[in-house]
Write an enzyme that holds these catalytic residues in place. Structure first.
Site, short mmCIF file in Angstrom:
data_model
loop_
_atom_site.label_atom_id
_atom_site.label_comp_id
_atom_site.label_asym_id
_atom_site.label_seq_id
_atom_site.Cartn_x
_atom_site.Cartn_y
_atom_site.Cartn_z
N TYR A 1 -2.48 -9.47 5.26
CA TYR A 1 -3.57 -9.69 6.16
C TYR A 1 -4.73 -9.86 5.12
O TYR A 1 -5.34 -9.49 4.42
CB TYR A 1 -3.93 -8.15 6.96
CG TYR A 1 -5.20 -8.62 7.95
CD1 TYR A 1 -4.94 -9.45 9.00
CD2 TYR A 1 -6.46 -8.03 7.70
CE1 TYR A 1 -5.99 -9.69 9.96
CE2 TYR A 1 -7.33 -8.42 8.62
CZ TYR A 1 -7.04 -9.30 9.67
OH TYR A 1 -8.07 -9.57 10.45
N ASN B 1 -11.01 -4.35 8.55
CA ASN B 1 -12.07 -3.47 9.14
C ASN B 1 -11.20 -2.23 9.89
O ASN B 1 -10.14 -1.95 9.65
CB ASN B 1 -12.81 -4.18 10.10
CG ASN B 1 -12.22 -4.68 11.40
OD1 ASN B 1 -10.86 -4.29 11.54
ND2 ASN B 1 -12.53 -5.62 12.09
N SER C 1 -15.19 -0.29 2.53
CA SER C 1 -15.22 -0.15 1.09
C SER C 1 -16.20 0.86 0.81
O SER C 1 -17.08 1.47 1.49
CB SER C 1 -15.63 -1.68 0.68
OG SER C 1 -15.36 -1.58 -0.94
N GLN D 1 -21.20 -3.21 -2.81
CA GLN D 1 -20.19 -2.86 -1.53
C GLN D 1 -21.05 -2.56 -0.40
O GLN D 1 -20.47 -2.78 0.67
CB GLN D 1 -19.73 -1.35 -2.26
CG GLN D 1 -18.88 -1.31 -3.38
CD GLN D 1 -17.87 -2.63 -3.36
OE1 GLN D 1 -16.87 -2.30 -2.61
NE2 GLN D 1 -18.07 -3.44 -4.07
N HIS E 1 -20.72 -5.71 2.57
CA HIS E 1 -19.29 -6.03 3.03
C HIS E 1 -19.55 -6.44 4.32
O HIS E 1 -18.87 -7.55 4.82
CB HIS E 1 -18.11 -4.95 2.59
CG HIS E 1 -17.57 -5.19 1.46
ND1 HIS E 1 -16.72 -6.25 1.45
CD2 HIS E 1 -17.40 -4.64 0.32
CE1 HIS E 1 -15.97 -6.21 0.12
NE2 HIS E 1 -16.64 -5.35 -0.54
N GLU F 1 -12.62 4.88 -3.50
CA GLU F 1 -12.00 3.66 -3.90
C GLU F 1 -12.32 2.96 -4.99
O GLU F 1 -11.48 2.61 -5.81
CB GLU F 1 -12.23 2.65 -2.72
CG GLU F 1 -11.55 1.26 -2.54
CD GLU F 1 -12.42 0.47 -1.83
OE1 GLU F 1 -11.48 -0.60 -1.51
OE2 GLU F 1 -13.28 0.52 -1.11
N HIS F 2 -13.66 2.72 -5.45
CA HIS F 2 -14.07 2.50 -6.69
C HIS F 2 -15.01 3.35 -7.34
O HIS F 2 -16.02 3.94 -6.78
CB HIS F 2 -14.74 1.19 -6.48
CG HIS F 2 -14.47 0.07 -5.54
ND1 HIS F 2 -14.66 -0.34 -4.36
CD2 HIS F 2 -13.30 -0.83 -5.75
CE1 HIS F 2 -13.83 -1.38 -3.88
NE2 HIS F 2 -13.00 -1.53 -4.84
N ASP G 1 -12.83 -6.93 -8.05
CA ASP G 1 -12.39 -7.33 -6.89
C ASP G 1 -11.98 -8.77 -7.02
O ASP G 1 -11.17 -9.24 -6.22
CB ASP G 1 -13.98 -7.62 -6.05
CG ASP G 1 -14.11 -6.22 -5.36
OD1 ASP G 1 -13.53 -5.40 -5.34
OD2 ASP G 1 -15.47 -6.36 -4.96
N GLU H 1 24.91 26.11 3.88
CA GLU H 1 24.18 25.38 4.69
C GLU H 1 25.00 25.07 6.17
O GLU H 1 24.62 24.29 6.92
CB GLU H 1 23.93 23.90 4.30
CG GLU H 1 22.80 23.92 3.02
CD GLU H 1 22.30 22.60 2.54
OE1 GLU H 1 22.82 21.66 3.19
OE2 GLU H 1 21.50 22.64 1.80
N HIS I 1 30.87 18.79 4.12
CA HIS I 1 30.32 18.20 3.05
C HIS I 1 30.97 19.07 1.77
O HIS I 1 31.40 18.29 0.86
CB HIS I 1 28.71 18.84 2.92
CG HIS I 1 27.74 18.00 3.80
ND1 HIS I 1 27.84 17.77 4.91
CD2 HIS I 1 26.70 17.45 3.13
CE1 HIS I 1 27.00 16.94 5.26
NE2 HIS I 1 26.23 16.59 4.19
#
Length: 429
Positions: free
Chosen positions: A128, A213, A236, A258, A261, A327-328, A361, A415, A420
């Site tokens: 996207y 967004n 951001s 930032q 944005h 984030e940054h 970026d 179990e 098994h």
């Protein structure tokens, strides 16, 4: 703009509230869910309706896809300087991606046992590319460019069109160069829902990646399970750690980078050990802000999303940053590497005064698709390995099975799974 001081009452409570920020307003989920439901039930008809409603683009299924002729025309509109910038950035992003490819391995940890892993590129992924408030040309490179380096055969990109149904020419050029095999002029929630669910004219993808967004972020969260996603990454954000050696003009510029944005939900945070730096950065922020074109956008963020924090020392600054998990994260201190060693959670770290966040970026190399809203504590940024299926490989020789079959039998008994146990014992008894 809010100022916090470590020796003021309520400081820790303010920090906790800052760290517990939501990735998007939770009340939008019902709107997003309704759009997804319509796309699931109505397919192409819902896509046509929502393209007109949200992007004011009159489309029909025959026009969902961008044609090769449109891409040719777009390429002619770009200058050589623009093409070179895109090509250079793509080369550097791919170079990093190729260096980080996961590699198959095998080993024999015990006699008669061979263990390992194999990695297979996904067949069809969707990326996207936001385009509502700004055409994020770089995001094409930081998603599709990495998918291409990973060997993904089909890379489907979707991005909003303008009122004429056109996509920004630089975005189209970047998509072609990055190896996108199919371009859809569909945006927002309905665009990602089409990729995740499929319609009469759009085949589903296996994984959906890329930023967006608040509505796109909520959609990816709600679609998880029908499709794999990279992370739940919202608006951001940046946090800068600074000491008295930092340049307030640099810091203000990076905070503004930032804040511009566009959603108004971004955050820009300074944590400094120098109390005087707060006033100096504030003054620089206001002075530089007045020279920028996206003033209204920045002022929305300034009112609710800019925080200037005074920390007692760099130890406390590192703790604040790790809890916030930005984030940054920029570290503009005398010894940034020493501070970075104390950080436990961040999407990406930018070291020193000559490493502005926008270099990441656009062209540094690692993907700029990064976790936000403290989710760097448990999500990683988009990476080459994210476009692969990892498969474990296990091989036992008879001698090894005889040696360990008692463990299989015992676990089967504990179990209550007798079959098994028998699947092991029948081979050796």
């Amino acid at each position: 703009m809010k100022k916090l001081y470590y020796n003021a009452p309520g400081f820790e409570e303010e920090l906790r509230a800052l760290a517990d920020r939501p990735g998007y307003p939770p009340e939008i989920e019902s709107q997003v869910a309704a759009i997804i439901k319509d796309v699931r039930k109505e397919g192409d008809a819902a896509i046509v309706r929502y393209a007109a409603k949200f992007d004011h683009a009159e489309l029909d299924p025959s026009r969902f896809r961008v044609t090769e002729e449109e891409i040719d025309e777009a390429e002619q509109l770009l200058s050589e300087r623009e093409k070179k910038a895109i090509d250079t950035a793509l080369f550097q992003v791919r170079d990093f991606a190729l260096a980080t490819l996961p590699r198959p391995w095998s080993a024999s940890p015990r006699p008669g046992v061979t263990l390992g892993e194999k990695f297979t590129p996904m067949d069809r992924v969707g990326v996207y590319i936001p385009g509502g408030t700004a055409p994020l040309v770089s995001t094409v490179l930081h998603t599709a460019g990495i998918a291409g380096a990973a060997g993904v055969r089909e890379i489907v990109a979707t991005t909003p069109a303008n009122r004429e149904g056109k996509v920004h020419p630089a975005v189209l050029y970047a998509m072609r160069r990055a190896g996108v095999t199919e371009i859809l002029r569909l945006g927002g929630v309905y665009g990602v829902a089409a990729l995740a669910l499929g319609t009469e004219s759009i085949r589903r993808v296996e994984k959906l990646v890329g930023p967006g967004n608040a509505y796109v972020t909520a959609a990816k969260k709600l679609l998880y399970g029908r499709v794999a996603i990279d992370m739940v990454a919202g608006p951001s954000e940046i946090l800068v750690i600074a000491d008295a050696h930092a340049n307030p003009e640099f810091i203000a510029a990076d905070l503004l980078s930032q804040a511009e944005h566009g959603s108004g939900l971004e955050q820009a945070v300074l944590v400094t050990t120098d109390r005087a730096m707060i006033e100096r950065v504030e003054a620089a922020f206001r002075r530089q802000k007045a020279t920028l074109p996206r003033l209204a956008t920045i002022e929305r963020v300034e009112e609710h999303g800019v925080f200037l924090i005074h920390a007692a020392d760099l130890e406390q600054a590192a703790r604040i940053a790790s809890t916030y998990a930005p984030e940054h994260l920029e570290i503009q201190t005398e010894n940034p590497e020493a501070v970075a060693a104390k950080i436990t959670a961040a999407g990406a770290i930018f070291l020193g005064p000559w490493t502005p966040e926008p270099i990441g970026d656009f062209c540094a190399g690692p993907s700029h698709v990064l976790p936000t809203a403290s989710s760097a504590r448990y999500f990683n940024g988009l990476e080459t390995a994210g476009f692969f299926r990892r498969t474990s490989l296990v091989k036992y020789e008879e001698s090894a099975l005889r040696r360990e079959v008692g463990i299989v039998e015992c676990f089967g008994e504990m179990e209550g799974l007798a079959a098994h146990g028998r699947a092991g014992t029948i081979r050796v008894k």
